[in-house]
Design a protein around this motif. Structure first.
Motif: not given
Ligand code: ADP
Ligand code: MG
Length: 316
Positions: A92-96, A13-15, A17-19, A31-36, A122-128
């Motif tokens: 960064t984007l946190a989606m529930t 899903l991340i791959e 739509y977000f990356a 950008g997206i893919g690592d811990d930060c 750039d969208l550089i990270g987030g949480d889903t």
């Molecule tokens: P972690 O467990 O280390 O917090 P995640 O498994 O939650 O990492 O996320 C994997 C990667 O995807 C991270 O780089 C995170 O920032 C990115 N990511 C997760 N959800 C989203 C989102 N909704 N939008 C953009 N990037 C996201």
């Protein structure tokens, strides 16, 4: 052959739509893919950081167009950066999400990336995560050291300016709620697709004394500048720029206060020392003057008006 639908995992899903967007901003190191994600801040600059959450049933309804939702979630955050005079670089984007609805996610991220592309953000990270639909976006921008425009630095005698007309988004909301209007398009567009005043914020940075973006209505938001700067103001209703549609709405309803109270316009309200006013390099209108005496004094046709209205507040 029977095709079996494989449920999308969190990672695909991340791959998908977000990356999907290449990094374009020179500040993005990772950008997206690592811990930060990693951002570089050039010497002489500060990082401006803001976040806004949108919750279903509070900020939008379940049937809202997801494209507009993605666009607007980013727009309101970029507007906060604009009001500080910061140049957006990353988000960064946190989606529930209650479920994985792919057409919905596609449309939501299309709206988000349409505006992100316009500002090279750039969208550089987030949480889903799964749960009740809640969207949180954090935006980061660069501002030259000490140059950020704050709410707390307006001075008596400063002139008060607005970047555009007020009440159009408020009218758009009324139209959505059933108000009949002969040409509703521009008001609906202002409600669904506000253009954050980023370039204006950057241009006024050198001479404005204070600034705020209008998310909760002029009276409430200008009130924040007045409170935090320990000053007051006088404003003239006849100087507040109104579109033809808003003027028609007022003529038909008598509700002249709507453009001052309604939120969602995302114009900038800023103050300038009178001697700096000739530096003005953006389209804007003067609506009033900052005064020493606390409080906001609103005049209409030469008569001072009673104002008791406040913007929307959660938990009240
Ligand atoms: P972690 O467990 O280390 O917090 P995640 O498994 O939650 O990492 O996320 C994997 C990667 O995807 C991270 O780089 C995170 O920032 C990115 N990511 C997760 N959800 C989203 C989102 N909704 N939008 C953009 N990037 C996201
Ligand atoms: Mg995580």
């Amino acid at each position: 052959m029977v095709l079996i639908e494989v449920p999308l995992t969190e990672f695909s899903l991340i791959e998908r739509y977000f990356a999907r967007q290449q990094a374009v901003n020179t500040s993005t190191v990772l950008g997206i893919g690592d811990d930060c994600g990693l951002l570089s801040v050039p010497p002489g600059y500060q990082l401006a950081v803001t976040t806004d959450t949108m919750v279903e049933k509070v900020h939008f309804f379940a049937d809202v167009d997801p494209w507009s939702l993605g666009y607007k979630l980013l727009a309101v955050n970029l507007s906060d950066l604009a009001s500080m005079g910061a140049k957006p670089i990353a988000i960064t984007l946190a989606m529930t999400l209650p479920e994985v609805n792919e057409p919905w996610l596609k449309s939501f991220t299309d709206g988000l990336f349409a505006l992100a592309g316009q500002f090279s953000v750039d969208l550089i990270g987030g949480d889903t995560t799964s749960g009740a639909l809640t969207l949180t976006l954090q935006a980061m921008g660069l501002v030259a050291k000490g140059k950020a425009l704050k709410r707390s630095t307006a001075n008596p005698g400063d002139l008060i300016f607005l970047t555009g007309s007020l009440g159009d988004a408020g009218l758009g909301l009324k139209i959505k709620q059933g108000y009949h209007c002969t040409s509703p398009e521009s008001a609906l567009e202002r409600f669904d697709k506000p253009l954050p005043r980023v370039s204006e914020g950057l241009k006024i940075c050198d001479y404005a004394t204070a600034c705020i973006d209008l998310s909760d209505g002029l009276l409430a938001d200008l009130g924040h500048i007045l409170d935090q700067s320990n000053v007051g103001a006088i404003i003239n209703f006849s100087d507040v720029p109104l579109s033809t549609e808003v003027k028609k709405y007022i003529a038909a309803s008598g509700d002249w206060q709507m453009p001052l109270i309604a939120g969602d316009d995302y114009e900038l309200c800023f103050t300038v020392h009178p001697q700096q006013a000739r530096q003005l390099n953006i389209a804007c209108c003067q609506i009033g003057v900052i005064q020493q005496e606390p409080g906001l004094r609103l005049f209409k046709s030469g008569v001072q008006q009673q104002i008791s209205v406040k913007g929307f507040e959660h938990f009240s």
